[in-house]
Design a protein around this motif. Structure first.
Motif, PDB file in Angstrom:
ATOM      1  N   PRO A 261       0.854  -1.194   0.000  1.00  0.00           N
ATOM      2  CA  PRO A 261       0.000   0.000   0.000  1.00  0.00           C
ATOM      3  C   PRO A 261       0.888   1.240   0.000  1.00  0.00           C
ATOM      4  CG  PRO A 261       0.154  -0.882   2.214  1.00  0.00           C
ATOM      5  CD  PRO A 261       0.930  -1.826   1.328  1.00  0.00           C
ATOM      6  N   THR A 262       0.512   2.261  -0.744  1.00  0.00           N
ATOM      7  CA  THR A 262       1.328   3.472  -0.796  1.00  0.00           C
ATOM      8  C   THR A 262       0.622   4.636  -0.098  1.00  0.00           C
ATOM      9  OG1 THR A 262       0.421   4.361  -2.863  1.00  0.00           O
ATOM     10  CG2 THR A 262       2.181   2.704  -3.042  1.00  0.00           C
ATOM     11  N   LEU A 263       1.345   5.741   0.009  1.00  0.00           N
ATOM     12  CA  LEU A 263       0.806   6.932   0.657  1.00  0.00           C
ATOM     13  C   LEU A 263       0.058   7.837  -0.318  1.00  0.00           C
ATOM     14  CD1 LEU A 263       3.843   7.839   2.952  1.00  0.00           C
ATOM     15  CD2 LEU A 263       1.820   6.470   3.517  1.00  0.00           C
TER      16      LEU A 263
ATOM     17  N   LEU B 216      -6.058  -2.743   4.498  1.00  0.00           N
ATOM     18  CA  LEU B 216      -5.712  -3.721   3.478  1.00  0.00           C
ATOM     19  C   LEU B 216      -5.897  -5.109   4.054  1.00  0.00           C
ATOM     20  CD1 LEU B 216      -4.478  -4.351   0.683  1.00  0.00           C
ATOM     21  CD2 LEU B 216      -2.219  -4.174   1.732  1.00  0.00           C
ATOM     22  N   ASP B 217      -6.731  -5.906   3.392  1.00  0.00           N
ATOM     23  CA  ASP B 217      -7.003  -7.257   3.859  1.00  0.00           C
ATOM     24  C   ASP B 217      -7.341  -8.128   2.649  1.00  0.00           C
ATOM     25  OD1 ASP B 217      -7.335  -9.370   5.585  1.00  0.00           O
ATOM     26  OD2 ASP B 217      -9.258  -8.724   6.393  1.00  0.00           O
ATOM     27  N   VAL B 218      -7.255  -9.425   2.836  1.00  0.00           N
ATOM     28  CA  VAL B 218      -7.647 -10.374   1.796  1.00  0.00           C
ATOM     29  C   VAL B 218      -8.728 -11.274   2.383  1.00  0.00           C
ATOM     30  CG1 VAL B 218      -6.923 -12.258   0.304  1.00  0.00           C
ATOM     31  CG2 VAL B 218      -5.408 -10.298   0.661  1.00  0.00           C
TER      32      VAL B 218
ATOM     33  N   LEU C  94      -9.036  -9.093  -2.623  1.00  0.00           N
ATOM     34  CA  LEU C  94      -8.354  -7.970  -1.984  1.00  0.00           C
ATOM     35  C   LEU C  94      -9.378  -6.901  -1.606  1.00  0.00           C
ATOM     36  CD1 LEU C  94      -5.959  -6.026  -1.338  1.00  0.00           C
ATOM     37  CD2 LEU C  94      -5.948  -5.442  -3.775  1.00  0.00           C
ATOM     38  N   VAL C  95      -9.351  -6.472  -0.366  1.00  0.00           N
ATOM     39  CA  VAL C  95     -10.199  -5.380   0.104  1.00  0.00           C
ATOM     40  C   VAL C  95      -9.283  -4.294   0.650  1.00  0.00           C
ATOM     41  CG1 VAL C  95     -12.031  -4.673   1.677  1.00  0.00           C
ATOM     42  CG2 VAL C  95     -12.053  -6.975   0.705  1.00  0.00           C
ATOM     43  N   ALA C  96      -9.447  -3.080   0.163  1.00  0.00           N
ATOM     44  CA  ALA C  96      -8.600  -1.974   0.612  1.00  0.00           C
ATOM     45  C   ALA C  96      -9.429  -0.707   0.697  1.00  0.00           C
ATOM     46  CB  ALA C  96      -7.417  -1.785  -0.330  1.00  0.00           C
ATOM     47  N   ALA C  97      -8.896   0.277   1.439  1.00  0.00           N
ATOM     48  CA  ALA C  97      -9.620   1.541   1.590  1.00  0.00           C
ATOM     49  C   ALA C  97      -8.666   2.690   1.849  1.00  0.00           C
ATOM     50  CB  ALA C  97     -10.640   1.445   2.727  1.00  0.00           C
ATOM     51  N   THR C  98      -9.078   3.869   1.392  1.00  0.00           N
ATOM     52  CA  THR C  98      -8.493   5.127   1.837  1.00  0.00           C
ATOM     53  C   THR C  98      -9.571   5.808   2.685  1.00  0.00           C
ATOM     54  OG1 THR C  98      -9.328   6.479   0.003  1.00  0.00           O
ATOM     55  CG2 THR C  98      -7.249   5.281  -0.357  1.00  0.00           C
TER      56      THR C  98
END
Length: 325
Positions: free
Chosen positions: A164-166, A198-200, A205-209
Motif C-alpha cells: 500500500p502506498t501513501l 488492506l485485507d484479503v 483484496l479489500v482496501a480503503a483510503t
C-alpha cells in the motif's frame, strides 16, 4: 465600526459553535458492564490499524496485550507469526530482536520468511532480503505530504506481495522474481489518500483510503465512494463506518447488504464480538445484531480526547480495555 465588525465576527463564531449537533440517543441500555474493563500497563502513545504502543513500551496486537516490550524510541508496526516489527521513525527497523539500518523512516512493514517489505515516509517501497542483507526491489512514488495516521502494512498473499502506498495505490509485486506486475489505483485525488486498510477475504483484496473502498477478486474490480471513519472485515462481510453516522454492511463485492444510520454520530472505531460494535465519540457503545435488525446503545466512560484502537473483539482506550461479547 471596527468594534461592530468584531462583534459580528464573534457572534458568527459563537452561533456556529452553539449550532454544532451531537449524537443523543433517545434511549440507552445503561452502562456496558464496566466491571469487565481492565487496566493497561500504560497509556496508548501511538497506534496504527494493526496494533499500538504504550508509553511503557508494551505493545498491543490483534492477539491482545503482549508481554513483549519494544526498545525505547521504537513504535509498533506489525506482528507476523510471532515476530514483532517496529520502527524508530528515523533510520532503523526492528524485526524481532534484529535491528536493520535502512537510513530512512519506515512507516509500515511486513515479512515472509527472509523477505521484508517496507513502506517509507517518502512514499518509496522496498523489498529486502534479511539473509543476504541485499535490496531486492526499490521504487519511489509521488511524495505525500499529508497522510491519515492509519497506514496499512504490506501484505504477503500466496505468490504476490501487496504494497500500500501513501498516494492511494497498491503496488503488486511478484514474489518469485521480485518485480512489479501491477499497480492498482484506489484513490488518486483525495487529500488524505494513503491506504488505511488492506485485507484479503476469500482470495479477494479489500482496501480503503479515507475516501474510497475497493475490492479486487476473480478479475473484477469494485470501487465505491465512502467517507470512511473505520472499516473492518468479518467472515465474508465488510463493515464500514462513515463520517455521516452510517454503519454499512456489504459483501466482498461491495454490494450493500444492510445499513443503519445514527444521526450526528461520530464513530471512532468498529469491533466485532458476537455482534458488531461501534464506539461513538460522546461515550456511547452501539451494539448491532448480526442481521442488522436490532441495536442497543450503551454508555461507556470514554474520553474522546484519548487515543483509541479496536482490534478484533476488544476496544483499547487510553490506559484500559474492554472485551466485547
Amino acid at each position: 465600526m471596527k468594534h461592530l465588525i468584531l462583534f459580528a465576527s464573534l457572534l458568527f463564531v459563537f452561533a456556529g459553535c452553539s449550532s454544532k449537533e451531537y449524537f443523543e440517543p433517545e434511549n440507552t441500555a445503561g452502562d456496558y458492564e464496566l466491571s469487565e474493563s481492565k487496566a493497561l500497563n500504560g497509556s496508548i502513545s501511538y497506534f496504527n490499524k494493526d496494533g499500538a504502543t504504550l508509553d511503557s513500551q508494551d505493545i498491543i496486537t490483534k492477539r491482545g496485550v503482549s508481554q513483549f516490550k519494544i526498545p525505547e524510541g521504537y513504535k509498533f508496526l506489525n506482528i507476523v507469526d510471532d515476530t514483532i516489527i517496529a520502527s524508530n521513525y528515523k533510520d532503523t527497523v526492528l524485526v524481532g530482536e534484529k535491528e536493520i539500518k535502512v537510513d530512512a523512516v519506515v512507516v509500515a512493514a511486513s515479512k515472509n520468511n527472509n523477505k521484508l517489505a517496507l513502506l517509507f515516509s517518502d512514499n518509496s517501497i522496498m523489498l529486502y532480503d534479511m539473509n543476504t542483507e541485499k535490496t531486492l526491489l526499490k521504487e519511489y512514488y509521488t511524495h505525500s505530504f499529508v497522510n491519515d495516521t492509519r497506514i496499512a502494512n504490506p501484505y504477503f498473499m500466496s505468490n504476490i506481495i501487496l504494497f500500500p502506498t501513501l498516494d492511494g495505490k497498491i503496488i503488486v509485486v511478484s514474489d518469485s522474481n521480485n518485480k512489479i506486475v501491477r499497480n492498482i489505483v484506489v484513490d488518486p485525488n483525495g487529500q488524505f489518500n494513503n491506504i488505511i486498510f488492506l485485507d484479503v477475504v476469500d482470495d479477494t483484496l479489500v482496501a480503503a483510503t479515507a475516501n474510497k473502498v475497493i475490492s479486487v477478486g476473480q478479475g473484477t474490480v469494485n470501487l465505491k465512494d465512502y467517507n470512511v471513519r473505520d472499516i473492518i472485515t468479518k467472515d465474508k462481510n465488510i463493515y464500514i463506518a462513515t463520517i455521516d453516522g452510517q454503519i454499512i454492511k456489504t459483501d466482498i463485492s461491495l454490494n450493500i447488504v444492510d445499513r443503519r444510520k445514527y444521526k450526528f454520530a461520530k464513530i471512532y472505531s468498529l469491533a466485532y464480538g458476537e455482534s458488531l460494535y461501534a464506539l461513538e465519540s460522546q461515550g456511547y457503545l452501539i451494539k448491532i445484531s448480526q442481521d442488522f435488525k436490532t441495536d442497543a446503545i450503551y454508555e461507556l466512560d470514554f474520553d474522546e480526547e484519548k487515543k483509541v484502537i479496536a482490534l478484533e473483539d476488544t476496544i483499547y482506550y487510553d490506559d484500559e480495555f474492554i472485551i466485547l461479547k
